[in-house]
Design a protein around this motif. Sequence first.
Motif, PDB file in Angstrom:
ATOM      1  N   VAL A 193       0.836  -1.203   0.000  1.00  0.00           N
ATOM      2  CA  VAL A 193       0.000   0.000   0.000  1.00  0.00           C
ATOM      3  C   VAL A 193       0.868   1.249   0.000  1.00  0.00           C
ATOM      4  CG1 VAL A 193      -1.689   1.320   1.334  1.00  0.00           C
ATOM      5  CG2 VAL A 193      -1.941  -1.157   1.102  1.00  0.00           C
ATOM      6  N   MET A 194       1.919   1.260   0.826  1.00  0.00           N
ATOM      7  CA  MET A 194       2.806   2.420   0.886  1.00  0.00           C
ATOM      8  C   MET A 194       3.531   2.636  -0.442  1.00  0.00           C
ATOM      9  SD  MET A 194       2.633   3.969   3.829  1.00  0.00           S
ATOM     10  CE  MET A 194       4.151   4.899   3.839  1.00  0.00           C
ATOM     11  N   ILE A 226      11.992   7.389  -3.708  1.00  0.00           N
ATOM     12  CA  ILE A 226      12.332   6.860  -2.377  1.00  0.00           C
ATOM     13  C   ILE A 226      12.082   5.369  -2.266  1.00  0.00           C
ATOM     14  CG2 ILE A 226      10.090   7.068  -1.217  1.00  0.00           C
ATOM     15  CD1 ILE A 226      13.490   8.212   0.199  1.00  0.00           C
ATOM     16  N   ILE A 227      11.353   4.777  -3.212  1.00  0.00           N
ATOM     17  CA  ILE A 227      10.943   3.377  -3.083  1.00  0.00           C
ATOM     18  C   ILE A 227      12.153   2.444  -3.050  1.00  0.00           C
ATOM     19  CG2 ILE A 227       9.738   1.482  -4.233  1.00  0.00           C
ATOM     20  CD1 ILE A 227       7.682   3.536  -5.200  1.00  0.00           C
ATOM     21  N   GLY A 228      13.084   2.625  -3.994  1.00  0.00           N
ATOM     22  CA  GLY A 228      14.265   1.765  -4.026  1.00  0.00           C
ATOM     23  C   GLY A 228      15.092   1.896  -2.759  1.00  0.00           C
ATOM     24  N   ILE A 229      15.252   3.119  -2.274  1.00  0.00           N
ATOM     25  CA  ILE A 229      16.007   3.347  -1.034  1.00  0.00           C
ATOM     26  C   ILE A 229      15.304   2.669   0.137  1.00  0.00           C
ATOM     27  CG2 ILE A 229      16.827   5.111   0.576  1.00  0.00           C
ATOM     28  CD1 ILE A 229      16.995   7.023  -1.803  1.00  0.00           C
ATOM     29  N   ALA A 230      13.982   2.756   0.164  1.00  0.00           N
ATOM     30  CA  ALA A 230      13.221   2.130   1.251  1.00  0.00           C
ATOM     31  C   ALA A 230      13.409   0.623   1.252  1.00  0.00           C
ATOM     32  CB  ALA A 230      11.739   2.479   1.109  1.00  0.00           C
ATOM     33  N   TYR A 231      13.344   0.020   0.071  1.00  0.00           N
ATOM     34  CA  TYR A 231      13.516  -1.430  -0.007  1.00  0.00           C
ATOM     35  C   TYR A 231      14.929  -1.838   0.400  1.00  0.00           C
ATOM     36  CZ  TYR A 231       8.995  -2.216  -2.276  1.00  0.00           C
ATOM     37  OH  TYR A 231       7.655  -2.309  -2.539  1.00  0.00           O
ATOM     38  N   ASP A 232      15.929  -1.073  -0.009  1.00  0.00           N
ATOM     39  CA  ASP A 232      17.305  -1.386   0.385  1.00  0.00           C
ATOM     40  C   ASP A 232      17.526  -1.182   1.879  1.00  0.00           C
ATOM     41  OD1 ASP A 232      17.990  -2.087  -2.159  1.00  0.00           O
ATOM     42  OD2 ASP A 232      19.020  -0.231  -2.650  1.00  0.00           O
ATOM     43  N   SER A 233      16.829  -0.217   2.455  1.00  0.00           N
ATOM     44  CA  SER A 233      16.983   0.035   3.893  1.00  0.00           C
ATOM     45  C   SER A 233      16.555  -1.168   4.715  1.00  0.00           C
ATOM     46  CB  SER A 233      16.149   1.256   4.301  1.00  0.00           C
ATOM     47  OG  SER A 233      16.595   2.413   3.645  1.00  0.00           O
ATOM     48  N   GLY A 234      15.587  -1.911   4.195  1.00  0.00           N
ATOM     49  CA  GLY A 234      15.167  -3.110   4.913  1.00  0.00           C
ATOM     50  C   GLY A 234      16.238  -4.172   4.970  1.00  0.00           C
ATOM     51  N   PRO A 264      11.426  -0.959   8.252  1.00  0.00           N
ATOM     52  CA  PRO A 264      12.119   0.168   7.622  1.00  0.00           C
ATOM     53  C   PRO A 264      11.553   0.547   6.255  1.00  0.00           C
ATOM     54  CG  PRO A 264      13.720  -1.309   8.596  1.00  0.00           C
ATOM     55  CD  PRO A 264      12.389  -1.987   8.695  1.00  0.00           C
ATOM     56  N   MET A 265      11.053  -0.412   5.488  1.00  0.00           N
ATOM     57  CA  MET A 265      10.486  -0.096   4.186  1.00  0.00           C
ATOM     58  C   MET A 265       9.283   0.834   4.331  1.00  0.00           C
ATOM     59  SD  MET A 265      10.821  -3.671   2.055  1.00  0.00           S
ATOM     60  CE  MET A 265      10.364  -4.844   3.324  1.00  0.00           C
ATOM     61  N   ILE A 266       8.421   0.543   5.310  1.00  0.00           N
ATOM     62  CA  ILE A 266       7.240   1.387   5.538  1.00  0.00           C
ATOM     63  C   ILE A 266       7.648   2.758   6.055  1.00  0.00           C
ATOM     64  CG2 ILE A 266       5.104   1.590   6.870  1.00  0.00           C
ATOM     65  CD1 ILE A 266       4.956  -1.463   6.917  1.00  0.00           C
ATOM     66  N   PHE A 267       8.542   2.788   7.029  1.00  0.00           N
ATOM     67  CA  PHE A 267       8.931   4.055   7.648  1.00  0.00           C
ATOM     68  C   PHE A 267       9.692   4.944   6.670  1.00  0.00           C
ATOM     69  CE2 PHE A 267       7.438   2.106  11.352  1.00  0.00           C
ATOM     70  CZ  PHE A 267       7.517   2.945  12.446  1.00  0.00           C
ATOM     71  N   VAL A 268      10.575   4.373   5.870  1.00  0.00           N
ATOM     72  CA  VAL A 268      11.366   5.182   4.935  1.00  0.00           C
ATOM     73  C   VAL A 268      10.476   5.736   3.827  1.00  0.00           C
ATOM     74  CG1 VAL A 268      13.225   5.126   3.214  1.00  0.00           C
ATOM     75  CG2 VAL A 268      13.540   4.052   5.444  1.00  0.00           C
ATOM     76  N   MET A 269       9.505   4.964   3.362  1.00  0.00           N
ATOM     77  CA  MET A 269       8.577   5.501   2.362  1.00  0.00           C
ATOM     78  C   MET A 269       7.750   6.641   2.959  1.00  0.00           C
ATOM     79  SD  MET A 269       7.293   2.365  -0.072  1.00  0.00           S
ATOM     80  CE  MET A 269       7.164   1.039   1.130  1.00  0.00           C
ATOM     81  N   ALA A 270       7.363   6.505   4.216  1.00  0.00           N
ATOM     82  CA  ALA A 270       6.669   7.602   4.890  1.00  0.00           C
ATOM     83  C   ALA A 270       7.588   8.807   5.026  1.00  0.00           C
ATOM     84  CB  ALA A 270       6.179   7.141   6.262  1.00  0.00           C
ATOM     85  N   TYR A 271       8.847   8.567   5.335  1.00  0.00           N
ATOM     86  CA  TYR A 271       9.847   9.643   5.421  1.00  0.00           C
ATOM     87  C   TYR A 271       9.978  10.363   4.092  1.00  0.00           C
ATOM     88  CZ  TYR A 271      14.484  11.799   5.869  1.00  0.00           C
ATOM     89  OH  TYR A 271      15.538  12.680   5.871  1.00  0.00           O
ATOM     90  N   GLY A 272      10.003   9.591   2.994  1.00  0.00           N
ATOM     91  CA  GLY A 272      10.098  10.207   1.669  1.00  0.00           C
ATOM     92  C   GLY A 272       8.868  11.032   1.336  1.00  0.00           C
TER      93      GLY A 272
END
Length: 260
Positions: free
Chosen positions: A189-190, A198-206, A249-257
Motif C-alpha cells: 500500500v505504501m 524513495i521506493i528503491g532506497i526504502a527497499y534497500d533500507s530493509g 524500515p520499508m514502511i517508515f522510509v517511504m513515509a519519510y520520503g
Amino acid sequence: MAECVALAWTSSGVDGLKSWLLEFVHSLLESFRDLAPIILVIAFFQLVVLQQPIPNLGQLASGILLVVMGLTFFIRGLEMALFPLGESMAYAFARKGSVTWLLVFAFALGFGTTVAEPALIAVASEAAEVAAVGGMIAHEANAMEAYATGLRYTVAVSVGFAIVIGVIRIIKGWPIQNLIVVGYLGVVVMTIFAPREIIGIAYDSGGVTTSTITVPLVTALGVGLASSIKGRNPMIDGFGLIAFASLTPMIFVMAYGMVV
C-alpha cells in the motif's frame, strides 16, 4: 608449596593457551572454507572466462588473508560476547517480570544497533548524494548531511519499533506469519503512494539494517526471551525478530520520503 602452586598455574595456563590456539586455528580454517567458493568463482572467471592474469596477486592474497582473519575474529567475538550478552539480558528481564522495561530495552537495542550499522551509514550517505544530484534536496553539505541523518534515524526508529512488536509476539505467542502478511500488505500500500525516488532506497533500507551489529544481538534477545518464558519454544518463537527488522524500515522510509 609456593613453587608447586606456581608450577600448577603455569601448566594450566599453557594448556589453556594451547586449547585457545587450536580453537583459533580451527576457526581460521572454517572461515577460509566459507570464503573458498567466492575465491574460486573469481579465479575461474578471471582466468578461464576473461583469460587474463590476476592483477596485484600479492596484494589480493594479503587482502584475502586479512578478510579470513577478520571474519574469524568477528565470529569468535559473537560467540564470546554478543550472543551470551543478549541472551543473559533477556533472561534477566524475564526474571524481573517487568514488561515495560523489557519493551524499553527492546526498542533501545533495535535503535542503538541500527544507528551504528556501517552498511546503513553508507547507504544513507549515498542516498543523500543521489537526492542532491536529482534535485530532491539542495546540493549543499548541510542539506545532504541532514537528509542522511534523518534517513538513518528514521530507519533506527523503525527497527526499534519492529523489535518491540517482535518481543510482544514472543510474550503473547502470536503466529509470526499473520504479522508478516499484514506488514507486507502495508508495504504494498505504501509503495502505491510513496514517491518513486524513495521506493528503491526504502527497499534497500530493509536489507542493510540486518547486518553485522544488529543481527547477533537481536537474535540472541529473541532466543533468550523465548527460552526463559514457560510454554515458548526457542525454535518456533525465538527467531523471527530479524524479519520484523527488515520489514518495518520499508514502511517508515517511504513515509519519510512522502514527508520530506
